[in-house]
Design a protein around this motif. Sequence first.
Motif, PDB file in Angstrom:
ATOM      1  N   ALA A  41       0.496  -1.006  -0.231  1.00  0.00           N
ATOM      2  CA  ALA A  41       0.437   0.072  -0.116  1.00  0.00           C
ATOM      3  C   ALA A  41       1.117   1.247  -0.244  1.00  0.00           C
ATOM      4  O   ALA A  41       2.065   1.482   0.610  1.00  0.00           O
ATOM      5  CB  ALA A  41      -1.061  -0.009   1.314  1.00  0.00           C
ATOM      6  N   GLU A  42       0.349   1.923  -1.150  1.00  0.00           N
ATOM      7  CA  GLU A  42       1.612   3.498  -0.860  1.00  0.00           C
ATOM      8  C   GLU A  42       1.366   4.251   0.038  1.00  0.00           C
ATOM      9  O   GLU A  42       1.874   5.829   0.171  1.00  0.00           O
ATOM     10  CB  GLU A  42       1.820   4.094  -2.233  1.00  0.00           C
ATOM     11  CG  GLU A  42      -0.338   4.491  -2.980  1.00  0.00           C
ATOM     12  CD  GLU A  42      -1.018   3.614  -3.031  1.00  0.00           C
ATOM     13  OE1 GLU A  42      -1.856   3.823  -3.677  1.00  0.00           O
ATOM     14  OE2 GLU A  42      -0.544   1.995  -3.396  1.00  0.00           O
ATOM     15  N   ASN A  43      -0.290   4.107   0.925  1.00  0.00           N
ATOM     16  CA  ASN A  43       0.039   4.708   1.714  1.00  0.00           C
ATOM     17  C   ASN A  43      -1.290   4.962   3.027  1.00  0.00           C
ATOM     18  O   ASN A  43      -1.177   3.427   2.505  1.00  0.00           O
ATOM     19  CB  ASN A  43      -1.153   6.416   0.886  1.00  0.00           C
ATOM     20  CG  ASN A  43      -2.463   6.683   0.861  1.00  0.00           C
ATOM     21  OD1 ASN A  43      -3.578   5.567   0.817  1.00  0.00           O
ATOM     22  ND2 ASN A  43      -2.411   6.393  -0.779  1.00  0.00           N
ATOM     23  N   ALA A  44      -1.600   5.231   3.831  1.00  0.00           N
ATOM     24  CA  ALA A  44      -1.945   4.879   4.915  1.00  0.00           C
ATOM     25  C   ALA A  44      -4.189   4.690   4.364  1.00  0.00           C
ATOM     26  O   ALA A  44      -4.416   3.467   4.726  1.00  0.00           O
ATOM     27  CB  ALA A  44      -2.385   6.194   6.100  1.00  0.00           C
ATOM     28  N   MET A  45      -4.423   5.303   3.702  1.00  0.00           N
ATOM     29  CA  MET A  45      -5.881   4.804   3.437  1.00  0.00           C
ATOM     30  C   MET A  45      -5.760   3.827   2.467  1.00  0.00           C
ATOM     31  O   MET A  45      -6.498   2.795   2.691  1.00  0.00           O
ATOM     32  CB  MET A  45      -6.848   5.490   2.719  1.00  0.00           C
ATOM     33  CG  MET A  45      -6.565   7.351   3.287  1.00  0.00           C
ATOM     34  SD  MET A  45      -7.718   7.031   5.215  1.00  0.00           S
ATOM     35  CE  MET A  45      -9.316   6.291   3.970  1.00  0.00           C
ATOM     36  N   ALA A  46      -4.848   3.580   1.413  1.00  0.00           N
ATOM     37  CA  ALA A  46      -4.692   2.069   0.896  1.00  0.00           C
ATOM     38  C   ALA A  46      -4.687   0.845   1.847  1.00  0.00           C
ATOM     39  O   ALA A  46      -4.604  -0.267   1.549  1.00  0.00           O
ATOM     40  CB  ALA A  46      -3.897   3.001  -0.026  1.00  0.00           C
ATOM     41  N   ALA A  47      -3.894   1.776   2.864  1.00  0.00           N
ATOM     42  CA  ALA A  47      -2.668   0.324   3.794  1.00  0.00           C
ATOM     43  C   ALA A  47      -4.876  -0.142   4.114  1.00  0.00           C
ATOM     44  O   ALA A  47      -4.858  -1.622   5.050  1.00  0.00           O
ATOM     45  CB  ALA A  47      -2.303   0.856   4.852  1.00  0.00           C
ATOM     46  N   ILE A  59       2.472  -6.745   9.709  1.00  0.00           N
ATOM     47  CA  ILE A  59       1.944  -4.982   8.683  1.00  0.00           C
ATOM     48  C   ILE A  59       3.784  -4.074   9.001  1.00  0.00           C
ATOM     49  O   ILE A  59       3.428  -4.261  10.271  1.00  0.00           O
ATOM     50  CB  ILE A  59       1.126  -4.003   8.965  1.00  0.00           C
ATOM     51  CG1 ILE A  59      -0.364  -4.769   8.961  1.00  0.00           C
ATOM     52  CG2 ILE A  59       1.222  -2.962   8.022  1.00  0.00           C
ATOM     53  CD1 ILE A  59      -1.202  -4.398   9.792  1.00  0.00           C
ATOM     54  N   ILE A  60       4.728  -4.070   7.785  1.00  0.00           N
ATOM     55  CA  ILE A  60       5.402  -2.743   8.020  1.00  0.00           C
ATOM     56  C   ILE A  60       5.241  -1.882   7.603  1.00  0.00           C
ATOM     57  O   ILE A  60       4.765  -1.431   6.152  1.00  0.00           O
ATOM     58  CB  ILE A  60       6.503  -3.526   7.489  1.00  0.00           C
ATOM     59  CG1 ILE A  60       6.950  -5.060   7.930  1.00  0.00           C
ATOM     60  CG2 ILE A  60       7.897  -3.767   7.640  1.00  0.00           C
ATOM     61  CD1 ILE A  60       8.007  -6.025   7.635  1.00  0.00           C
ATOM     62  N   CYS A  61       5.309  -0.604   8.662  1.00  0.00           N
ATOM     63  CA  CYS A  61       4.704   0.504   8.230  1.00  0.00           C
ATOM     64  C   CYS A  61       5.655   1.382   8.074  1.00  0.00           C
ATOM     65  O   CYS A  61       6.121   1.938   9.629  1.00  0.00           O
ATOM     66  CB  CYS A  61       3.507   0.966   9.078  1.00  0.00           C
ATOM     67  SG  CYS A  61       2.676   2.548   8.539  1.00  0.00           S
ATOM     68  N   PHE A  71       1.297   6.371  12.147  1.00  0.00           N
ATOM     69  CA  PHE A  71       1.004   6.787  13.277  1.00  0.00           C
ATOM     70  C   PHE A  71      -0.860   6.836  13.191  1.00  0.00           C
ATOM     71  O   PHE A  71      -0.990   6.080  14.368  1.00  0.00           O
ATOM     72  CB  PHE A  71       1.481   7.835  14.175  1.00  0.00           C
ATOM     73  CG  PHE A  71       2.845   7.497  14.213  1.00  0.00           C
ATOM     74  CD1 PHE A  71       3.247   6.986  15.290  1.00  0.00           C
ATOM     75  CD2 PHE A  71       3.492   9.058  14.646  1.00  0.00           C
ATOM     76  CE1 PHE A  71       5.170   6.215  15.562  1.00  0.00           C
ATOM     77  CE2 PHE A  71       5.114   9.067  14.694  1.00  0.00           C
ATOM     78  CZ  PHE A  71       5.257   7.496  15.137  1.00  0.00           C
ATOM     79  N   ALA A  72      -1.082   7.287  12.539  1.00  0.00           N
ATOM     80  CA  ALA A  72      -2.546   7.746  12.007  1.00  0.00           C
ATOM     81  C   ALA A  72      -3.529   6.475  11.916  1.00  0.00           C
ATOM     82  O   ALA A  72      -4.256   5.931  12.261  1.00  0.00           O
ATOM     83  CB  ALA A  72      -2.994   8.853  11.410  1.00  0.00           C
ATOM     84  N   PHE A  73      -2.658   5.756  11.115  1.00  0.00           N
ATOM     85  CA  PHE A  73      -2.236   4.514   9.765  1.00  0.00           C
ATOM     86  C   PHE A  73      -3.007   3.014  11.046  1.00  0.00           C
ATOM     87  O   PHE A  73      -3.957   2.470  11.302  1.00  0.00           O
ATOM     88  CB  PHE A  73      -1.986   3.918   9.179  1.00  0.00           C
ATOM     89  CG  PHE A  73      -2.048   2.514   8.931  1.00  0.00           C
ATOM     90  CD1 PHE A  73      -2.618   2.085   8.132  1.00  0.00           C
ATOM     91  CD2 PHE A  73      -1.132   1.438   9.123  1.00  0.00           C
ATOM     92  CE1 PHE A  73      -3.142   0.723   8.437  1.00  0.00           C
ATOM     93  CE2 PHE A  73      -1.280   0.079   8.991  1.00  0.00           C
ATOM     94  CZ  PHE A  73      -2.221  -0.072   8.291  1.00  0.00           C
ATOM     95  N   VAL A  74      -2.411   3.216  12.307  1.00  0.00           N
ATOM     96  CA  VAL A  74      -2.120   2.372  13.904  1.00  0.00           C
ATOM     97  C   VAL A  74      -3.406   2.804  14.486  1.00  0.00           C
ATOM     98  O   VAL A  74      -3.940   2.010  14.561  1.00  0.00           O
ATOM     99  CB  VAL A  74      -0.694   1.730  14.188  1.00  0.00           C
ATOM    100  CG1 VAL A  74      -0.730   1.311  15.305  1.00  0.00           C
ATOM    101  CG2 VAL A  74       0.212   2.101  13.310  1.00  0.00           C
TER     102      VAL A  74
END
Length: 136
Positions: A41-47, A59-61, A71-74
């Motif tokens: 995924a190339e960004n948090a939303m795609a992730a 997940i490796i982020c 951090f917002a993704f997690v």
Amino acid sequence: MSEFDPHHLKVLLVDDEAFIRSTIRQILMQIGIPKTNVYEAENAMAAINQTLRVRPDLIICDIHMEGYDGFAFVSSLHKAPIPEAATIPVIMLTSDAGAEAVAIAKGLNVAGYLVKPVSIAAVKKSIERALKVTLP
């Protein structure tokens, strides 16, 4: 720790730099994780979408990405509509070794923190700690 067959491990790589995703994919393949089990995924939303679709084991982020950061993704992962998503171990992969970033990561209960550039051994060790397994 029990020995674990990496051929069954599904990993999601989240980084806005294609080169970094490619490099980490190569490292994971050298560890024994099949290319077909590495998702990107190339960004948090795609992730978030990939996490809900693929249900990775790990997940490796990256932390610093445009817009929604790692951090917002997690944090979002912990609030995902699928309860199991909150339990997926996350390893932060970043060039930020600063105390503030490390403290935020600890506060989010991430499973590991790798500072770029990384070695095969460092990635393997971090995965083993995050999953509480021994890789061959």
